[in-house]
Write an enzyme that holds these catalytic residues in place. Structure first.
Site, PDB file in Angstrom:
ATOM      1  N   CYS A  56      33.056  40.838  43.562  1.00  0.00           N
ATOM      2  CA  CYS A  56      33.648  41.775  44.528  1.00  0.00           C
ATOM      3  C   CYS A  56      34.197  41.101  45.782  1.00  0.00           C
ATOM      4  O   CYS A  56      35.408  41.113  45.997  1.00  0.00           O
ATOM      5  CB  CYS A  56      32.622  42.827  44.917  1.00  0.00           C
ATOM      6  SG  CYS A  56      32.009  43.731  43.483  1.00  0.00           S
ATOM      7  N   GLY A  97      30.027  34.800  46.792  1.00  0.00           N
ATOM      8  CA  GLY A  97      30.698  34.799  45.490  1.00  0.00           C
ATOM      9  C   GLY A  97      30.550  36.170  44.870  1.00  0.00           C
ATOM     10  O   GLY A  97      30.376  37.159  45.573  1.00  0.00           O
ATOM     11  N   THR A 132      37.206  49.974  43.467  1.00  0.00           N
ATOM     12  CA  THR A 132      37.776  49.428  44.702  1.00  0.00           C
ATOM     13  C   THR A 132      39.262  49.174  44.446  1.00  0.00           C
ATOM     14  O   THR A 132      39.619  48.404  43.552  1.00  0.00           O
ATOM     15  CB  THR A 132      37.069  48.109  45.065  1.00  0.00           C
ATOM     16  OG1 THR A 132      35.676  48.395  45.171  1.00  0.00           O
ATOM     17  CG2 THR A 132      37.586  47.531  46.368  1.00  0.00           C
ATOM     18  N   ALA A 138      23.678  31.639  56.609  1.00  0.00           N
ATOM     19  CA  ALA A 138      24.596  30.535  56.316  1.00  0.00           C
ATOM     20  C   ALA A 138      24.129  29.823  55.051  1.00  0.00           C
ATOM     21  O   ALA A 138      22.944  29.781  54.755  1.00  0.00           O
ATOM     22  CB  ALA A 138      24.614  29.566  57.486  1.00  0.00           C
ATOM     23  N   PHE A 164      29.610  51.734  47.171  1.00  0.00           N
ATOM     24  CA  PHE A 164      29.210  50.618  48.036  1.00  0.00           C
ATOM     25  C   PHE A 164      27.979  49.880  47.506  1.00  0.00           C
ATOM     26  O   PHE A 164      27.355  49.126  48.244  1.00  0.00           O
ATOM     27  CB  PHE A 164      28.925  51.131  49.452  1.00  0.00           C
ATOM     28  CG  PHE A 164      30.126  51.756  50.102  1.00  0.00           C
ATOM     29  CD1 PHE A 164      31.067  50.977  50.763  1.00  0.00           C
ATOM     30  CD2 PHE A 164      30.340  53.120  50.026  1.00  0.00           C
ATOM     31  CE1 PHE A 164      32.197  51.552  51.347  1.00  0.00           C
ATOM     32  CE2 PHE A 164      31.462  53.709  50.615  1.00  0.00           C
ATOM     33  CZ  PHE A 164      32.392  52.915  51.275  1.00  0.00           C
ATOM     34  N   LEU A 165      27.609  50.128  46.241  1.00  0.00           N
ATOM     35  CA  LEU A 165      26.348  49.536  45.774  1.00  0.00           C
ATOM     36  C   LEU A 165      26.428  48.021  45.694  1.00  0.00           C
ATOM     37  O   LEU A 165      27.482  47.430  45.471  1.00  0.00           O
ATOM     38  CB  LEU A 165      25.914  50.133  44.434  1.00  0.00           C
ATOM     39  CG  LEU A 165      26.728  49.919  43.157  1.00  0.00           C
ATOM     40  CD1 LEU A 165      26.525  48.548  42.552  1.00  0.00           C
ATOM     41  CD2 LEU A 165      26.327  50.979  42.139  1.00  0.00           C
ATOM     42  N   LYS A 201      36.574  51.172  51.991  1.00  0.00           N
ATOM     43  CA  LYS A 201      35.886  50.274  51.073  1.00  0.00           C
ATOM     44  C   LYS A 201      36.346  48.827  51.224  1.00  0.00           C
ATOM     45  O   LYS A 201      35.539  47.913  51.366  1.00  0.00           O
ATOM     46  CB  LYS A 201      36.091  50.748  49.622  1.00  0.00           C
ATOM     47  CG  LYS A 201      35.538  49.815  48.559  1.00  0.00           C
ATOM     48  CD  LYS A 201      34.038  49.607  48.690  1.00  0.00           C
ATOM     49  CE  LYS A 201      33.553  48.360  47.998  1.00  0.00           C
ATOM     50  NZ  LYS A 201      33.113  48.533  46.651  1.00  0.00           N
TER      51      LYS A 201
HETATM   52  C1  UGA Z   1      29.259  43.593  47.653  1.00  0.00           C
HETATM   53  C2  UGA Z   1      29.008  44.546  48.837  1.00  0.00           C
HETATM   54  O1  UGA Z   1      27.873  44.064  49.583  1.00  0.00           O
HETATM   55  C3  UGA Z   1      28.725  45.963  48.336  1.00  0.00           C
HETATM   56  O2  UGA Z   1      28.550  46.849  49.432  1.00  0.00           O
HETATM   57  C4  UGA Z   1      29.929  46.418  47.490  1.00  0.00           C
HETATM   58  O3  UGA Z   1      29.723  47.721  46.964  1.00  0.00           O
HETATM   59  C5  UGA Z   1      30.120  45.447  46.340  1.00  0.00           C
HETATM   60  O4  UGA Z   1      30.341  44.116  46.860  1.00  0.00           O
HETATM   61  C6  UGA Z   1      31.313  45.906  45.563  1.00  0.00           C
HETATM   62  O5  UGA Z   1      32.421  45.915  46.117  1.00  0.00           O
HETATM   63  O6  UGA Z   1      31.155  46.367  44.430  1.00  0.00           O
HETATM   64  P1  UGA Z   1      27.651  42.346  45.915  1.00  0.00           P
HETATM   65  O7  UGA Z   1      28.878  41.738  45.321  1.00  0.00           O
HETATM   66  O8  UGA Z   1      26.607  42.909  45.015  1.00  0.00           O
HETATM   67  O9  UGA Z   1      28.054  43.554  46.902  1.00  0.00           O
HETATM   68  O10 UGA Z   1      26.972  41.205  46.763  1.00  0.00           O
HETATM   69  P2  UGA Z   1      26.563  40.963  48.288  1.00  0.00           P
HETATM   70  O11 UGA Z   1      25.151  41.339  48.502  1.00  0.00           O
HETATM   71  O12 UGA Z   1      27.573  41.522  49.208  1.00  0.00           O
HETATM   72  O13 UGA Z   1      26.634  39.375  48.338  1.00  0.00           O
HETATM   73  C7  UGA Z   1      27.885  38.720  48.091  1.00  0.00           C
HETATM   74  C8  UGA Z   1      27.734  37.227  48.243  1.00  0.00           C
HETATM   75  O14 UGA Z   1      27.524  36.885  49.605  1.00  0.00           O
HETATM   76  C9  UGA Z   1      26.580  36.606  47.463  1.00  0.00           C
HETATM   77  O15 UGA Z   1      27.051  35.415  46.854  1.00  0.00           O
HETATM   78  C10 UGA Z   1      25.547  36.287  48.533  1.00  0.00           C
HETATM   79  O16 UGA Z   1      24.730  35.212  48.205  1.00  0.00           O
HETATM   80  C11 UGA Z   1      26.451  35.956  49.720  1.00  0.00           C
HETATM   81  N1  UGA Z   1      25.828  36.144  51.047  1.00  0.00           N
HETATM   82  C12 UGA Z   1      25.396  37.371  51.430  1.00  0.00           C
HETATM   83  C13 UGA Z   1      25.723  35.060  51.903  1.00  0.00           C
HETATM   84  O17 UGA Z   1      26.118  33.934  51.571  1.00  0.00           O
HETATM   85  N2  UGA Z   1      25.177  35.252  53.141  1.00  0.00           N
HETATM   86  C14 UGA Z   1      24.732  36.462  53.553  1.00  0.00           C
HETATM   87  O18 UGA Z   1      24.254  36.565  54.712  1.00  0.00           O
HETATM   88  C15 UGA Z   1      24.843  37.545  52.682  1.00  0.00           C
END
Ligand code: UGA
Length: 472
Positions: free
Chosen positions: A269, A266, A125, A261, A152-153, A213
């Site tokens: 990424c 965190g 990214t 919510a 995008f994983l 991205k």
């Molecule tokens: C994120 C993106 O979702 C991926 O598509 C991207 O490829 C990746 O960053 C990256 O740039 O490498 P990731 O960091 O694995 O993926 O985590 P997410 O599933 O996006 O969750 C991020 C944070 O948001 C977590 O702390 C999660 O608990 C929080 N979250 C997620 C919420 O507080 N509420 C939600 O509704 C969803």
């Protein structure tokens, strides 16, 4: 095809193993000899469902290996760049030094191939403009082209997302230039088996691909902070944010996913990508267009403070009080504690004088290193024993499934703060608990039978199509 993956951190290691699974001959390279040795021995250096099996299968097939030596990858046809772009230590921008060093080292070993083409494919990214400047560095080597193919994983779903992505993006220096079709065809050959499943593949220029991205991550962060801002409102004026999320999410234009919510986002990424996007826009003189991202970040930070304040309110002060924090990883099914809201809350409770005990199914080793003054306890029952307050901070399945009667038999006082809105408040109240959650003023003060909104981020596709009236 002979492929190398340079940088086998989270992204690169999963990508390398996935490419071997797709039938390619893959060499993963990293400058960290311990990481390379672990991977080569079949030991996954991080917790990711399905990855350990994929790694072991790849090694056993003879199609996957790891090295620290650039000479070992010189003859690959395609080189993927999977290096990290962390937040700079001197500001909010992205640190591109790992990526730049890897491109220099690769360029030094790439043979000039007359006739044959070599593809270098960026997956990291990066701020818009990075690919074009890296392409300029590679232009001295004959027959080499750069493509940008952002990843995008999601952690916790990395294997599934690698083998079955929503879309594949190809960024080219000039998508209509002579030679562009040849570059596209070469990358298509890498992803042949994925493309055969009908995954959409979009071709665009470098800057657009880079911006796809960072825009995707900024949008996801915005969605989470939006619902968390509504949670803040509910905490003052009343209302239940989980019911609001469920109701607004039923509008297809809004969608229910990423509307959970809680204590906020965190990880390695979303927070740093948001800040890097803003920093690069400011550097380029368009900071005003993205200035709302400051607020997205601020809302997210306020959630962490809110949990600490609520804990103090529930206990009437934090000094000397025994608090058990359920979860340390930034999300379930991961041992990643980078910018973890759970860990920051635990740290702040500790700083306020509480006796904090943390449990997590996967992230305790990293937690003990980061917070040596916190007590870490792998066993859930032992972690709960004697607690005056339980804070659910990461929604691992075992915490979502926690039985209030069983937990009541272990704690000193039945108080629980649901930082992820995954518990059914009524059930806990009936078992004699004081339960507080974020953005659920109504359920904290009155009896509600509503179950938490079902907005779990487990599926790749939205739920079933809504029923529609047939036209008459
Ligand atoms: C994120 C993106 O979702 C991926 O598509 C991207 O490829 C990746 O960053 C990256 O740039 O490498 P990731 O960091 O694995 O993926 O985590 P997410 O599933 O996006 O969750 C991020 C944070 O948001 C977590 O702390 C999660 O608990 C929080 N979250 C997620 C919420 O507080 N509420 C939600 O509704 C969803």
């Amino acid at each position: 095809m002979r492929i190398s993956v340079i940088g086998v951190g989270y992204l690169g290691a999963v990508h390398a193993a996935a490419l071997a699974e797709l039938g390619h001959d893959v060499t993963g390279l990293d400058i960290d000899p311990d990481r390379v040795a672990a991977l080569q021995a079949g030991n996954a250096p991080f917790h990711e469902p399905g990855f350990a099996d994929l790694l072991v299968q790849g090694l056993a097939s003879g199609r996957l290996r790891f090295t620290t030596d650039y000479a070992d990858i010189a003859d690959a046809e395609v080189h993927f760049l999977g290096l990290g772009t962390p937040q700079r230590t001197d500001g909010h921008g992205a640190d591109l030094s790992h990526l730049e060093a890897a491109v220099e080292a690769l360029a030094a070993v790439l043979p000039a191939r007359s006739g044959a083409r070599t593809l270098v494919v960026g997956k990291s990214t990066v701020p818009a403009g990075t690919a074009r400047s890296l392409a300029a560095r590679l232009s001295a080597v004959d027959g080499v082209s750069l493509l940008w193919n952002p990843e995008f994983l999601r952690e916790g779903f990395a294997v599934r997302d690698s083998l079955s992505p929503d879309r594949i993006i190809y960024g080219l220096a000039d998508p209509v230039a002579p030679g562009a079709a040849e570059q596209v065809a070469l990358l298509d050959a890498v992803y042949e088996r994925i493309l055969a499943l009908g995954m959409p593949r979009l071709v665009m220029d470098f800057e657009t691909a880079e911006l796809v991205k960072v825009s995707a991550n900024a949008f996801l962060a915005t969605k989470i902070s939006f619902i968390n801002a509504i949670a803040e409102v509910c905490e003052t004026v009343g209302g239940d944010v989980t019911q609001i999320a469920r109701a607004i999410g039923m509008d297809e234009r809004i969608g229910s996913r990423f509307l959970r919510a809680g204590i906020g986002f965190g990880g390695g990424c979303l927070p740093k990508d948001l800040r890097a996007f803003l920093a690069s826009a400011e550097e380029r003189g368009v900071g005003e267009a993205l200035s709302f991202l400051h607020e997205i970040d601020a809302i997210n930070q306020r959630r962490r403070t809110r949990v600490v304040d609520l804990a103090a309110e529930m206990l009437g002060g934090l000094q000397g009080r025994r608090i058990t924090v359920l979860g340390a990883a930034f999300k379930p099914d991961s041992d990643d504690i980078r910018d973890s809201p759970a860990l920051e809350v635990a740290e702040r409770l500790l700083l306020a004088g509480a006796q904090v005990r943390i449990t997590d199914p996967a992230a305790l080793l990293a937690t003990a290193r980061r917070l040596p003054t916190a007590e870490v306890e792998p066993d859930l029952a032992s972690a709960l024993r004697g607690a005056e307050l339980v804070v659910l901070a990461t929604e691992w399945q075992q915490y979502r499934d926690l039985d209030p009667d069983w937990a009541a038999s272990l704690v000193r006082a039945r108080r629980i703060l649901d930082g992820r809105n995954v518990l059914a408040p009524q059930e806990w109240r009936e078992a004699g608990w004081e339960i507080r959650a974020l953005g659920r003023a109504s359920t904290a003060d009155t009896v509600s039978t509503a179950a938490p909104a079902s907005t779990a981020d487990t599926a790749r596709t939205p739920g079933s199509e809504p029923r529609r009236l047939q036209p008459v």
